[in-house]
Design an enzyme around this catalytic site. Structure first.
Site, PDB file in Angstrom:
ATOM      1  N   GLU A 215       0.851  -1.276  -0.093  1.00 44.14           N
ATOM      2  CA  GLU A 215       0.043   0.003   0.030  1.00 44.14           C
ATOM      3  C   GLU A 215       1.003   1.303  -0.081  1.00 44.14           C
ATOM      4  O   GLU A 215       1.856   1.509   0.976  1.00 44.14           O
ATOM      5  CB  GLU A 215      -0.795  -0.089   1.139  1.00 44.14           C
ATOM      6  CG  GLU A 215      -1.667  -1.241   1.523  1.00 44.14           C
ATOM      7  CD  GLU A 215      -3.163  -1.331   0.590  1.00 44.14           C
ATOM      8  OE1 GLU A 215      -3.241  -0.367   0.002  1.00 44.14           O
ATOM      9  OE2 GLU A 215      -3.662  -2.323   0.302  1.00 44.14           O
ATOM     10  N   GLU A 633      -2.263 -40.105 -58.622  1.00 47.11           N
ATOM     11  CA  GLU A 633      -2.900 -41.060 -58.009  1.00 47.11           C
ATOM     12  C   GLU A 633      -1.576 -41.967 -57.364  1.00 47.11           C
ATOM     13  O   GLU A 633      -1.118 -42.758 -58.261  1.00 47.11           O
ATOM     14  CB  GLU A 633      -4.047 -41.645 -58.336  1.00 47.11           C
ATOM     15  CG  GLU A 633      -5.002 -40.701 -59.053  1.00 47.11           C
ATOM     16  CD  GLU A 633      -6.030 -40.233 -58.016  1.00 47.11           C
ATOM     17  OE1 GLU A 633      -6.180 -40.757 -56.956  1.00 47.11           O
ATOM     18  OE2 GLU A 633      -6.719 -39.220 -58.256  1.00 47.11           O
TER      19      GLU A 633
END
Length: 1251
Positions: A215, A633
């Site tokens: 504080e 493919e």
């Protein structure tokens, strides 16, 4: 943390300043502190509360309750006290963290960072409070709730309090609490008062971090005048507290055998019931007060070790390392080496891979991949990062975008110069996993990355490929679909599509059919990628059969029929190059159990002849880029078992390498300008009888795939004469064919009109800047700038007017040497329309520098542009003197940013209002983009105040070279004019400027905004003339071009007018490169200087370009005009001088300069100058003689009338009314009166008649 207790904000900012300055200045204490500590300063945990707080409020305004309350600011915006919202060790239930995003963020932050010591700064008293903050009984006050580390906490609290002149007295003497005392200025939290859910206790109990609460002052929000005193009170305390992070014991916990650090090892101190854990590298630090301790390190699977009688002294921590023996012996790594098939321990190559000898004739045996397994996304991501990290000299990992589920679409570039397009070197790509359940291609490409990396520098074939080709490999185009697929799937469809359930190979624009499905993010990302790089050859890897499929994939009838492309022969050769290296594929009968009648001669097929595929990727490649793509493919089973993967690699490895080599077939070379030898961008290479031209890249380099034969090849470019050559292509490789083109009008105008280009300059700074512009214009130039930039700028929220004003003011206060903040005027509701200039000499005229303006927010409901411009401003400021490119751009450019033209509309607009018109107009309900009417002088009195401010204080300054306006509601760029039926002068330039912006945006240039209700909208190149899109009158850009003589483009930033704030980082990432490209582009075009032969600069000379566009020279004779690349005509006109005519070549990557020297005009009124001067001289002589005679006569008369003249002057008042009447009528009649003969001009005459 409490918004109305803000003293810590300025103190922490001052602390940061003090630390950095001290470190830079060589302060020994601060240098040691920063060199040994990772320090994090968070000035404001509750910025929302702070905005409600008021300076001078010492007691706090309160407020609270669910959903808000009094505007005191203690709580967050949802009325929650953040220091009562953390999980609590004595709490009865888990708190609801939904209303406290600040707390959620803090908890996540603590988990990411192993903080050791922390201070939580508050206000309202002067004391240091330490854990625990509450007790099991939760009595309001008076209970000392002792933690296991009570002595450490008291020591830390005293360290702060003892250096604070007020705190150390223990008597804060706060108003109303005059009798309150704290021994030594510290207190146990719960003894002072009970705080359940506090942050300091959470830090200690759950986060290994020791935190105290400080504080700092009796007054919660002290006035600014007290801040200096507060800093002096707290400076030493703050520094001392930070230094205490180094007390206690520290060291490493390691494996005794391997020496590896043991993460999460537990550190136990005898007699203290609070353990901590070691970090990632086995590192730990345990805060302890001076004393003697027994410390134990414990890890599961290891025998614990205790170090006894460790002495901890005041100051730096005692180093104590632990070496732990494993309780179970680790297995030999060789025994756990993963291989796909059983193999002798001596080999890394699976046995399957030894079935055939390698096809290469080299004696060198290549290193084969060993990583055969299915890689899910995270695994693949780690694999790619690993190889990018291990082989940085030949790899670059990048992403082209994200999937629907936001997975990165990674690409690994492999080249001897990664990240750079080398002129003349072709670019190749492989794409895998387009259908998520067709996974073989994905794994083969990861194998290929491993193979190329491991064999570069040792295998001649691989080394040559990497050195001569820029290879890009995308293992997965559909990572979302892959995650849904299942191993063992032979022919299913689960995972085939993306997460929006669209087939990506039916999602590309098609030449024969309209694709109605909305474009998917994966599709758009790949299209953007293909437009960014000059790809020459590509293959798209699929699964479900075994064949190479080549264009076209569909036909006009939509049936299975051979659909031949112009390059059918080339595609057949490309397809065969792959299939013939794959023995099973080449046989042509791939999947007999699934499709017994299917047969592909030599393993290749035309796509449409096999089956029709509208919207396919390979056709889009061929038709929209220079890239030839086939579809391969790879096997009958779409998702084979992992143990089969080595077989696929062996079948395809030679094919994969041989196909890459095909990129070097045909012809390649450069198309050069005959004048300066520079490459010509976008020149066209056409081959006779093959209707498929390709275009050159930025260095004039091109590649054209061809089969063996003789060809007539033509190179052509706008403004140049085409050149045709006959070329013989053999079967061995590529043939280099260069073309040198001459400008079209060079022969016709030779000897008459000079063709000018950028002149050589001896100024090294000029040359350096020209090189910078060229570098930034090159491929990846702006990406390199962004990568080298410092500081992360990313908008994350929308700023209402108050926040916007504070943000701009903050930039001005923090960067005063390069910014100037002014107001152009006020809105209807008296909000300021701010203008921020960024320049090395703000608010100083530098006519030789180009000036660009960025404007946003003309429609208040489209604030994305506002946030983008604020981000741009911060990015530029942060990088000044940090990034050399940004610094040079700011030094050479005057940048003006006007982020919000309609602040009133913005205040009422609502987030997520994608189509809402709320806030579109100003407070009078007027759409400001219809208020820029053409006759600005006649109607200025009825104009809206916002429009008036922009016109008078911005547009009519007429000194801008370029203007970029940002709006919303689509994803495209428009260029003038917005009004219909308007002939567009300089159209090519305006369109070019718009294209530069669009081409630097990842999606915009694709021309498919994809906005709701307009999903089929197609804007070629993302650029369109305004009137062709939304025609209207009174637009800002039309006014800018017509009256401001400044080209302006309008950028529509996103389909949604007001998207959610969460989208802002992505929008910034998409637009920042485009915004920066405008800063580069404004330096191109033509820069000129006009003077006469004496060296006097000529201002206000008229420069006419291409017989239409006009610009005027500024003070100092400078002019600058942006023009599209190509050859342009210039006519320079000035009163009293001969007109000058010339041509100038404008390049795409460099400015062009002209230096115009005027000769005096040799003809006056169409007659030779000598004749006019002779006649004028004779006339003047006659006039002088006549004047002398008249003067003599008048002198005689004036003597006779002198007395009457004085009487007239004495009775001047008698004539006043008559004089005034005459002054309102004819000036000539007024001037004819004799009593006015002492005045000099008409203006003076009128004035004297009234007074």
């Amino acid at each position: 943390m409490h918004g109305d207790e803000p003293l810590a904000r300025p103190l922490l900012l001052r602390l940061a300043q003090e630390l950095v300055r001290g470190w830079a200045g060589g302060d020994e204490r601060l240098g040691r502190l920063l060199n040994t500590t990772d320090l994090y300063l968070l000035p404001s945990l509750n910025p929302d509360g702070f905005e409600r707080a008021r300076e001078g409020d010492c007691g706090g305004g309160g407020g609270g309750g669910e959903g808000g309350g009094e505007p005191g600011g203690r709580e967050n915006s949802r009325g929650r006290d953040l220091n009562r919202s953390f999980p609590d060790q004595f709490g009865s239930a888990q708190p609801d963290l939904e209303p406290v995003p600040e707390v959620r963020a803090l908890i996540a932050w603590m988990r990411r960072n192993k903080f050791l010591l922390s201070g939580n700064l508050h206000g309202g008293s002067v004391v240091a409070s330490y854990p625990y903050d509450d007790s099991p009984t939760h009595r309001p006050t008076g209970v000392y709730s002792k933690s296991a580390d009570d002595e450490v906490f008291k020591y830390l609290a005293k360290a702060y309090a003892s250096h604070h002149p007020i705190m150390r007295t223990g008597k804060p003497n706060c108003p109303g609490e005059e009798g309150e005392t704290f021994q030594d200025g510290i207190t146990n939290g719960a003894q002072w008062y009970d705080v359940e859910g506090g942050m300091q206790d959470y830090n200690y109990v759950w986060a290994n971090c020791f935190e105290i609460t400080l504080e700092l002052s009796c007054c919660k929000y002290p006035p600014t005048s007290e801040l200096q005193q507060e800093w002096e009170n707290n400076r030493e305390s703050l520094l001392t507290f930070i230094e205490k992070v180094h007390i206690g014991v520290k060291g490493y916990v390691r494996d005794a055998i391997t020496g590896a650090g043991l993460e999460n090892a537990t550190i136990v101190v005898a007699g203290i019931a609070h353990n901590i854990t070691a970090g990632k590298f086995g590192d730990y630090h345990r805060l302890l007060v001076p004393g003697t301790y027994n410390v134990t390190a414990v890890v599961m699977g290891y025998a614990p070790v205790t170090k006894e009688n460790i002495e901890v002294k005041e100051g730096d921590a005692t180093v104590v390392d632990f070496s732990l023996q494993p309780t179970v012996v680790a297995p030999d790594p060789n025994l756990t080496q993963f291989t796909a098939t059983p193999a002798p321990p001596s080999t890394l190559t699976p046995s399957v891979a030894q079935a055939e000898p390698p096809a290469t004739t080299s004696l060198h045996r290549a290193v084969q991949p060993v990583d055969f397994r299915h890689h899910h996304f995270s695994d693949m991501e780690i694999f790619l990062r690993r190889y990018a990290n291990e082989y940085p000299s030949i790899t670059r990992l990048y992403s082209v975008g994200k999937s629907v589920e936001l997975r990165e679409l990674y690409v690994m570039e492999i080249s001897d110069n990664p990240g750079v397009h080398e002129a003349g070197e072709p670019e190749f790509k492989y794409i895998g996993n387009m259908h998520g359940n067709e996974v073989v291609g994905r794994e083969l490409l990861l194998n290929l990355i491993e193979y190329l990396c491991k064999n570069f520098g040792t295998d001649p074939e691989v080394t040559d490929l990497v050195q001569s080709t820029r290879i890009h490999i995308m293992p997965s185009m559909n990572p979302d679909g892959y995650e849904k697929s299942q191993e063992g799937d032979r022919g299913g469809t689960v995972g085939r599509n993306n997460s929006n359930n669209y087939d990506l190979n039916r999602n590309f624009p098609d030449q024969f059919f309209q694709v109605t499905d909305p474009p998917q993010p994966e599709t758009l990302a790949v299209m953007s990628w293909l437009k960014t790089y000059p790809f020459v050859l590509s293959a798209n890897l699929h699964g479900g059969s075994l064949v190479v499929n080549y264009p076209f994939d569909d036909d006009e009838q939509g049936i299975a029929i051979y659909s031949k492309s112009p390059d059918d022969a080339v595609f057949q050769q490309l397809a065969l190059s792959y299939s013939k290296e794959n023995k099973k594929m080449y046989q042509g009968s791939p999947c007999k159990d699934l499709y017994p009648t299917e047969y592909f001669p030599h393993g290749i097929t035309n796509g449409a002849q096999w089956y029709n595929v509208p919207g396919g990727m390979q056709d889009w490649n061929y038709l929209n880029t220079n890239c030839f793509e086939v579809t391969i493919e790879l096997g009958c089973v779409k998702y084979p078992k992992a143990e089969e993967l080595p077989k696929y690699w062996e079948q395809n490895r030679r094919s994969l390498l041989q196909f890459i080599k095909q990129v070097h077939r045909g012809i390649w070379g450069f198309v050069l300008d005959a004048t300066d030898g520079r490459g010509i961008l976008n020149a066209t290479i056409s081959v006779a009888d093959i209707n498929h031209p390709v275009t050159t890249y930025k260095d004039g380099d091109y590649w054209r795939l061809l089969v063996q034969g003789t060809y007539k090849v033509t190179a052509s470019a706008r403004g140049y004469d085409p050149v045709t050559k006959t070329v013989e292509v053999d079967s061995k490789g590529g043939v280099q064919v260069n073309f040198t083109l001459s400008r079209t009008d060079a022969k016709v105008e030779e000897g008459k009109v000079p063709v000018l280009n950028t002149p050589d300059t001896s100024d090294p700074n000029e040359k350096e800047f020209e090189t910078l512009i060229k570098d930034l214009s090159a491929e990846n130039g702006l990406e390199r700038l962004l990568l080298a930039s410092s500081g992360k700028v990313s908008p994350y929220r929308y700023r209402p007017y108050k926040d916007l004003s504070e943000f701009l003011r903050g930039l001005y206060l923090n960067y005063p040497h390069i910014t100037n903040l002014t107001s152009l005027g006020q809105s209807v509701e008296f909000r300021q329309i701010w203008s921020l200039e960024i320049s090395n000499k703000p608010n100083h005229s530098e006519p030789e520098e180009p000036k660009i303006r960025f404007v946003a927010g003309i429609h208040g409901n489209a604030p994305v542009g506002t946030e983008l411009l604020l981000a741009l401003a911060e990015f530029l400021c942060m990088n000044y003197k940090k990034n050399s490119a940004v610094t040079k751009l700011i030094d050479r450019t005057r940048i003006v940013i006007v982020p919000s033209l309609n602040p009133d509309g913005r205040e009422i607009a609502q987030e997520r209002g994608c189509t809402s018109k709320l806030g579109h107009a100003n407070a009078h309900g007027r759409d400001l983009d219809t208020d820029f009417t053409s006759n600005y002088s006649r109607y200025s009195g009825t104009r809206e105040p916002e429009t008036k401010a922009i016109i008078e204080n911005l547009i009519l300054k007429q000194d801008f070279s370029l203007s970029v306006a940002l709006d919303g509601g689509s994803l495209l760029v428009t260029y003038p004019f917005d009004k219909p039926a308007q002939t567009v002068e300089n159209k090519e330039t305006l369109k070019h400027l718009a294209s530069v912006y669009a081409n630097n945006h990842p999606l915009m240039h694709l021309g498919q905004p994809g906005c709701p209700n307009k999903s089929d909208e197609n804007i070629p190149g993302g650029v369109i003339r305004g009137s062709e899109w939304h025609s209207h009158l009174g637009s800002m850009k039309d006014f800018s071009v017509t009256f401001g003589h400044c080209p302006e483009i309008t950028v529509y930033t996103s389909c949604c007018y007001f998207p959610s704030a969460g989208q802002l980082p992505g929008l910034w990432a998409d637009h920042r490169k485009s915004l920066l490209s405008m800063l580069v582009e404004v330096h191109k075009g033509v820069h000129g200087f006009v003077q006469d032969k004496s060296g006097k600069a000529i201002s206000k000379a008229t420069i006419v370009l291409n017989e239409g566009l006009r610009v005027y020279t500024k003070e100092g004779g400078y002019f600058h005009v942006l023009l599209a690349p190509g050859l342009h005509n210039i006519n320079a006109i000035a009163d009293g001088y001969q007109q000058k005519h010339m041509k100038v070549l404008v390049r795409h990557d460099a400015p062009s300069s002209v230096f115009i020297v005027f000769d005096m005009e040799n003809r006056i009124f169409g007659l030779p100058r000598e004749l006019v001067v002779t006649v004028a001289g004779a006339s003047m002589s006659a006039l002088v003689l006549t004047a002398c005679i008249i003067w003599c006569v008048c002198s005689i008369k004036s003597n006779r009338h002198k007395d009457g003249f004085h009487r007239l002057r004495q009775h001047h008042d008698d004539y006043e009314d008559e004089i005034r009447m005459m002054s309102t009528g004819s000036k000539k009649s007024l001037l004819s009166h004799e009593f006015q003969d002492e005045t000099d001009t008409e203006e003076e005459t009128l004035y004297s008649s009234k007074h």
